[in-house]
Write an enzyme that holds these catalytic residues in place. Structure first.
Site, PDB file in Angstrom:
ATOM      1  N   GLU A  58      45.426 -63.424   7.777  1.00 39.17           N
ATOM      2  CA  GLU A  58      45.713 -62.017   7.478  1.00 39.17           C
ATOM      3  C   GLU A  58      45.186 -61.069   8.546  1.00 39.17           C
ATOM      4  O   GLU A  58      45.811 -60.051   8.837  1.00 39.17           O
ATOM      5  CB  GLU A  58      45.131 -61.639   6.105  1.00 39.17           C
ATOM      6  CG  GLU A  58      45.748 -62.391   4.932  1.00 39.17           C
ATOM      7  CD  GLU A  58      45.164 -63.795   4.743  1.00 39.17           C
ATOM      8  OE1 GLU A  58      44.174 -64.139   5.427  1.00 39.17           O
ATOM      9  OE2 GLU A  58      45.696 -64.547   3.897  1.00 39.17           O
ATOM     10  N   PHE A  83      43.255 -59.911   0.183  1.00 40.56           N
ATOM     11  CA  PHE A  83      43.207 -60.401   1.569  1.00 40.56           C
ATOM     12  C   PHE A  83      43.697 -59.341   2.562  1.00 40.56           C
ATOM     13  O   PHE A  83      43.314 -59.377   3.728  1.00 40.56           O
ATOM     14  CB  PHE A  83      44.013 -61.697   1.682  1.00 40.56           C
ATOM     15  CG  PHE A  83      43.724 -62.647   0.550  1.00 40.56           C
ATOM     16  CD1 PHE A  83      42.409 -63.026   0.289  1.00 40.56           C
ATOM     17  CD2 PHE A  83      44.722 -63.115  -0.283  1.00 40.56           C
ATOM     18  CE1 PHE A  83      42.109 -63.864  -0.779  1.00 40.56           C
ATOM     19  CE2 PHE A  83      44.431 -63.955  -1.357  1.00 40.56           C
ATOM     20  CZ  PHE A  83      43.122 -64.335  -1.606  1.00 40.56           C
ATOM     21  N   HIS A 109      49.487 -57.947  -6.105  1.00 42.21           N
ATOM     22  CA  HIS A 109      48.455 -58.657  -6.875  1.00 42.21           C
ATOM     23  C   HIS A 109      47.125 -57.905  -6.877  1.00 42.21           C
ATOM     24  O   HIS A 109      46.063 -58.488  -6.724  1.00 42.21           O
ATOM     25  CB  HIS A 109      48.278 -60.080  -6.365  1.00 42.21           C
ATOM     26  CG  HIS A 109      49.499 -60.945  -6.582  1.00 42.21           C
ATOM     27  ND1 HIS A 109      50.709 -60.664  -5.987  1.00 42.21           N
ATOM     28  CD2 HIS A 109      49.689 -62.059  -7.332  1.00 42.21           C
ATOM     29  CE1 HIS A 109      51.603 -61.568  -6.362  1.00 42.21           C
ATOM     30  NE2 HIS A 109      51.024 -62.420  -7.182  1.00 42.21           N
TER      31      HIS A 109
END
Lengths: 311, 269
Positions: A58, A83, A109
């Site tokens: 990421e 992330f 999320h």
């Protein structure tokens, strides 16, 4: 027309991005091995040549996004909020926000409604982290229609944006005629004395809480631009009400509640402000609905907290 | 002395001038990359006053952003920054920030400073050029100590996966980082086999030999289907005897006496 189909904001994101990537050839999409979860798979299917999977890396993805943006691209980069805002914080801070590059970090999320995956995957800090970076604008749409609007319209905002999206299906708050306006809160119900100021999934839960608050008749406001926050509306609301409750699926430290109190505290108004959210705690595994109840962030929990506080 | 040597000499003087005036900055790793960057900007890249503010030219990312005096020194020698402006390096009213800011200085192609990120940005720029059928190349100077950042290898993985043959990394292999010899600090070597394992074409050269630097750039331009890394063996502090191979000069400024001695040495006095 509002329907009761429960569409997650991540699903609406996928569809909106697929549309956008077809319409705007300057748009490039990056993902970190979560295309089916973040729903950038839709954009990949629509325009495979401008979708790049960067693998489970990421930090690199965010700085690659910066390099693309420095070359004139409008980049939508997605991962889970944990992330994106968590692991890649410093790439977002130094490579995207400091040079004010055109990267839209669309993080799915977010919050405890991730569910079964548990606390390691439930970001309750991302609004605080992203809000504190200079040049960053922060958004959290509440349903499918608002997500569609936000995703389309931030392409025209010059500079970095963070969009907080959810995994859980959410019933429509708005119909297809709703127009989202950057930086503006939206009054869903005019009441008196008590005002609920909610964001994201908590808008739907607060709408349901209204039904449990008969006799109190609160005002309900949706704040989908967390930064820059709609100061005028917050101040106007504070002047017209005795108590404000902010409601967010986020730690009570640093998110919507903090943003509202930052507006109110210098004014010395008689209004009281209470933050409803995660009480400085991590989440846990469970079904999303059970988790919302567990942390008193479902309609019942919100209504109960309001009743207890103002009695 | 040939033209490149003259430019490199002036670049080294520009580096020392900035750090001396600021009494702050990183001389060691700026001097080690001086010949590479001089060659890059005067022989290899097509940057000019006409195209400097466009992407219609080769671009450069200083991933080891603390070597900002080096980048500013070369941009000054190219005419994009004045000698007067160099004196303001790291000062409150200057556009020459401690680490480069792309929005402040024409010719700075990416804001860098936090190690490991510049190389990822260079990957993004190379990817954008591929998308746009833009044939210009992306160059990126990486520190050997910097390679200890995991992100460097994430970026390398992406560069070879997307076959970015328009990307040319140069590793400033001067063996020293702030806390000492790279081998003693954590041991990021060997480099050649690591880069090769990550899908790079590798070239190993003396980073102070202009012929070798030029040939390496030429070779990199001919490589198709994979990115190239030029592993350039360099000397930290190169050109100033008391700074050479001494990690104490990673991030400290010379006093007046040291500055004057350094400038004399560079002039061959």
């Amino acid at each position: 027309m509002v329907n009761n189909m429960a569409t997650a904001t991540r699903e609406a994101y996928g569809k909106a991005l697929a549309q956008l990537v077809k319409e705007n050839e300057n748009v490039v999409v990056l993902d970190a091995d979560l295309t089916k979860s973040t729903k950038t798979i839709d954009a990949k299917n629509a325009c495979p040549q401008r979708h790049f999977n960067m693998g489970i890396a990421e930090g690199n993805m965010m700085a690659v996004a910066a390099g693309l943006a420095a070359s004139g691209k409008v980049v939508y980069a997605s991962s889970f909020a944990m992330f994106a805002a968590g692991r890649a914080f410093e790439q977002i801070r130094n490579s995207i926000c400091y040079p004010k590059l055109n990267v839209k970090v669309c993080a799915t999320h977010a919050g405890i409604s991730v569910g079964e995956d548990g606390a390691s995957h439930q970001s309750v800090e991302d609004l605080a982290i992203m809000r504190s970076i200079p040049n960053m604008k922060v958004f959290q749409p509440c349903d499918a229609r608002e997500t569609q609007e936000v995703i389309q319209k931030i392409a025209k905002i010059d500079g970095p944006c963070y969009v907080r999206l959810g995994r859980l299906g959410v019933e429509d708050v708005y119909d297809e005629n709703y127009t989202w306006e950057y930086g503006k809160g939206n009054v869903l119900k005019e009441g008196s004395r008590v005002a609920i100021v909610a964001t994201g999934l908590m808008v739907q839960e607060s709408l349901k809480a209204l039904e449990l608050l008969e006799g109190i008749e609160p005002t309900l406001i949706n704040i989908s631009t967390i930064k820059p926050i709609d100061k005028d509306l917050i101040i106007e609301t504070a002047k017209k009400h005795e108590v404000i409750f902010t409601v967010e699926e986020h730690n009570v430290i640093g998110g919507l509640g903090s943003a509202v109190s930052e507006v109110l505290s210098p004014l010395g108004l008689p209004v009281k402000h209470y933050s409803i959210g995660l009480e400085d705690t991590f989440g846990r595994s469970g079904k999303p609905k059970d988790l919302l109840a567990y942390y008193h962030l479902d309609a019942q929990g919100i209504a109960q907290k309001i009743k207890e506080t103002i009695k | 002395m040939n033209q490149l040597q003259k430019h490199a000499l002036q670049v080294r003087k520009n580096i020392l001038k900035q750090i001396y005036c600021a009494q702050s900055g990183h001389p060691g790793g700026s001097l080690s990359g001086a010949d590479i960057l001089t060659c890059l900007y005067f022989e290899e890249m097509d940057i000019s006053a006409e195209n400097v503010d466009t992407t219609d030219r080769d671009r450069f990312v200083l991933s080891k952003g603390h070597a900002s005096p080096l980048l500013y020194a070369v941009l000054c020698e190219k005419g994009f920054i004045s000698q007067e402006e160099l004196k303001g390096f790291r000062q409150i009213d200057s556009k020459l920030q401690g680490h480069p800011n792309m929005n402040y200085v024409s010719g700075v192609d990416m804001s860098t400073g936090s190690l490991g990120q510049g190389i990822s940005c260079a990957v993004g720029m190379a990817l954008a050029n591929k998308l746009d059928n833009n044939d210009h190349r992306i160059y990126c100077l990486l520190g050997d100590g910097e390679s200890e950042e995991g992100e460097v290898w994430e970026a390398c993985m992406a560069a070879s996966h997307y076959k970015l043959d328009n990307l040319c990394l140069i590793l400033d292999y001067n063996h020293l980082q702030i806390d000492g010899n790279i081998a003693d600090v954590i041991g990021p070597e060997p480099f050649q086999s690591k880069f090769e394992a990550f899908g790079f074409h590798t070239v190993e050269i003396d980073g102070h030999n202009f012929d070798e630097i030029k040939k390496a750039f030429e070779e990199a331009r001919k490589v198709k289907g994979q990115p190239t890394v030029i592993i350039a063996h360099t000397i930290k502090g190169k050109g100033v005897s008391f700074m050479e191979n001494n990690y104490a000069w990673h991030g400290s400024a010379p006093n007046t006496e040291q500055y004057e001695q350094a400038m004399k040495e560079l002039d061959g006095e």
